[in-house]
Design an enzyme around this catalytic site. Structure first.
Site, PDB file in Angstrom:
ATOM      1  N   SER A  36       1.837  10.995   4.843  1.00  0.00           N
ATOM      2  CA  SER A  36       3.165  11.608   4.887  1.00  0.00           C
ATOM      3  C   SER A  36       3.903  11.578   3.559  1.00  0.00           C
ATOM      4  O   SER A  36       4.836  12.353   3.357  1.00  0.00           O
ATOM      5  CB  SER A  36       4.027  10.908   5.951  1.00  0.00           C
ATOM      6  OG  SER A  36       4.164   9.535   5.655  1.00  0.00           O
ATOM      7  N   ASP A 326      14.405   8.014   4.564  1.00  0.00           N
ATOM      8  CA  ASP A 326      14.303   7.601   5.962  1.00  0.00           C
ATOM      9  C   ASP A 326      13.660   6.204   6.010  1.00  0.00           C
ATOM     10  O   ASP A 326      13.484   5.582   4.949  1.00  0.00           O
ATOM     11  CB  ASP A 326      13.551   8.655   6.785  1.00  0.00           C
ATOM     12  CG  ASP A 326      12.062   8.770   6.438  1.00  0.00           C
ATOM     13  OD1 ASP A 326      11.541   7.917   5.694  1.00  0.00           O
ATOM     14  OD2 ASP A 326      11.404   9.719   6.913  1.00  0.00           O
ATOM     15  N   HIS A 329      10.197   6.608   3.773  1.00  0.00           N
ATOM     16  CA  HIS A 329       9.895   7.518   2.674  1.00  0.00           C
ATOM     17  C   HIS A 329      10.993   7.549   1.610  1.00  0.00           C
ATOM     18  O   HIS A 329      12.176   7.536   1.937  1.00  0.00           O
ATOM     19  CB  HIS A 329       9.680   8.940   3.212  1.00  0.00           C
ATOM     20  CG  HIS A 329       8.601   9.002   4.256  1.00  0.00           C
ATOM     21  ND1 HIS A 329       8.880   8.944   5.602  1.00  0.00           N
ATOM     22  CD2 HIS A 329       7.261   9.075   4.132  1.00  0.00           C
ATOM     23  CE1 HIS A 329       7.737   8.999   6.278  1.00  0.00           C
ATOM     24  NE2 HIS A 329       6.744   9.069   5.412  1.00  0.00           N
TER      25      HIS A 329
END
Length: 365
Positions: A36, A326, A329
């Protein structure tokens, strides 16, 4: 003499001017593999819970809309593409990745994956690394139909590649739950050795598929992300067990990359010290203009570290002031700091050379 001066100037610019590429330099293809941290939206095309396709993701992206990037705006691959003087690579699953756009490269990354195939099983349908590499092989077949096999091989050999794996093998596998299957099966040092052994197989296959310049990121300081602070920290200190995992993993990764390069006889694999890059602004956020490196901009619970970033989450008004977007990240601004270190960082950050030096050397070939 004029020709020599022009290329000499280009070399100087590449090494010493931040983010500059030589005028008229041919843009090289760029390929991205991993999780991600580097997914540009492949998971948007999958039935999976590992998605970033709803607001407020993308709030600071040029379109101000979610794109599948786990960021408020641009992520690492976008920023590297800018430094290459190229448009961002499209997700491999994007229907727009056709024709001449294939020649820019492709992003094969998928949120939730790890080195091991059982990492991220809770997300169900994600593009695990064997399939990412298979897609890379299929990509080359598609490009061969466009420009021929010989030119395709040249495009791939001359490309820059980014590989980002490993973090999920700890946070979404070994430490996902107490007494996980992997933690019962392996003591941490043995688990790390397993990861390094499997990662070497992945990188060897990538080399066999034609990759010749590969940036390989280590794990960041895993115990310091807001998600882990929320679950494991008493007083805001980094979670020691996850920090220990990163401290075991990263040196062994560096040694494995060095061994591979020695075996190949070339600097194919470049070690990116993500832990140091992140630790700089986590340890002293104020020095980098951040008000916090513990609290996520978007989230809920302690440190905004619980759950997903959604419309119902707490949302900071100025994302540039937060190191984390977040619970897991980095913010776009933190990613900019990281990519700057990739470009110009010393051997403490980029070994055996930084990206500016790579671009300068490769421009002479």
């Amino acid at each position: 003499m004029a020709t020599f001066s022009f290329y000499g100037l280009c070399l100087v610019l590449l090494i010493f001017v931040l983010g500059t590429v030589c005028p008229g330099a041919e843009a090289r293809a760029f390929f991205v593999f991993g999780d991600s941290l580097v997914d540009n939206g492949n998971n948007n095309y999958l039935v999976t819970t590992a998605r970033a396709d709803s607001p407020p993701y993308g709030i600071d992206y040029p379109t101000h809309r979610p794109t599948g990037r786990f960021s408020n705006g641009l992520n690492m691959p976008d920023l590297i593409s800018q430094r290459l003087g190229a448009e961002p690579t499209l997700p491999y699953l994007s229907p727009q990745l056709t024709g001449q756009r294939l020649l820019v490269g492709a992003n094969f990354a998928s949120a939730g994956i790890g080195i091991l195939n059982d990492t991220g099983v809770q997300f169900v349908n994600i593009i695990r690394i064997p399939l990412q590499l298979e897609y890379f092989r299929q990509y080359q077949q598609r490009v061969s139909a466009l420009i021929g096999a010989k030119q395709t091989q040249k495009l791939v050999n001359n490309a820059l590649v980014l590989m980002t794996l490993g973090g999920n093998d700890f946070v979404n596998n070994y430490y996902l739950i107490p007494y996980s299957a992997r933690s019962r099966q392996y003591a941490l040092p043995n688990y790390v050795r397993l990861l390094i052994s499997e990662y070497q197989k992945i990188l060897t296959k990538l080399y066999n598929l034609g990759a010749r310049r590969v940036l390989v990121t280590g794990t960041g300081p895993l115990g310091c992300v807001p998600a882990e602070l929320a679950q494991r920290s008493q007083n805001g200190e980094c979670a020691p067990e996850l920090q220990q995992a990163a401290e075991l993993f990263n040196p062994q990764l560096n040694q494995m990359l060095s061994n591979l390069n020695n075996k190949i006889g070339s600097h194919v694999f470049i070690s990116v010290n993500s832990k140091k890059m992140h630790s700089d602004f986590i340890t002293d956020p104020g020095a980098y203009g951040f008000v916090s490196s513990k609290i996520a901009c978007c989230g809920q619970g302690p440190y905004n570290g619980l759950g997903l970033c959604t419309r119902m989450s707490n949302l900071c008004p100025n994302r540039d002031l937060y190191a984390f977007w977040d619970p897991f990240h980095p913010s776009e601004r933190a990613n900019k700091i990281i990519v700057q270190q990739m470009m110009t960082g010393s051997s403490d950050y980029m070994n055996p050379m930084n990206l500016s030096t790579i671009l300068a050397l490769d421009s002479q070939n």
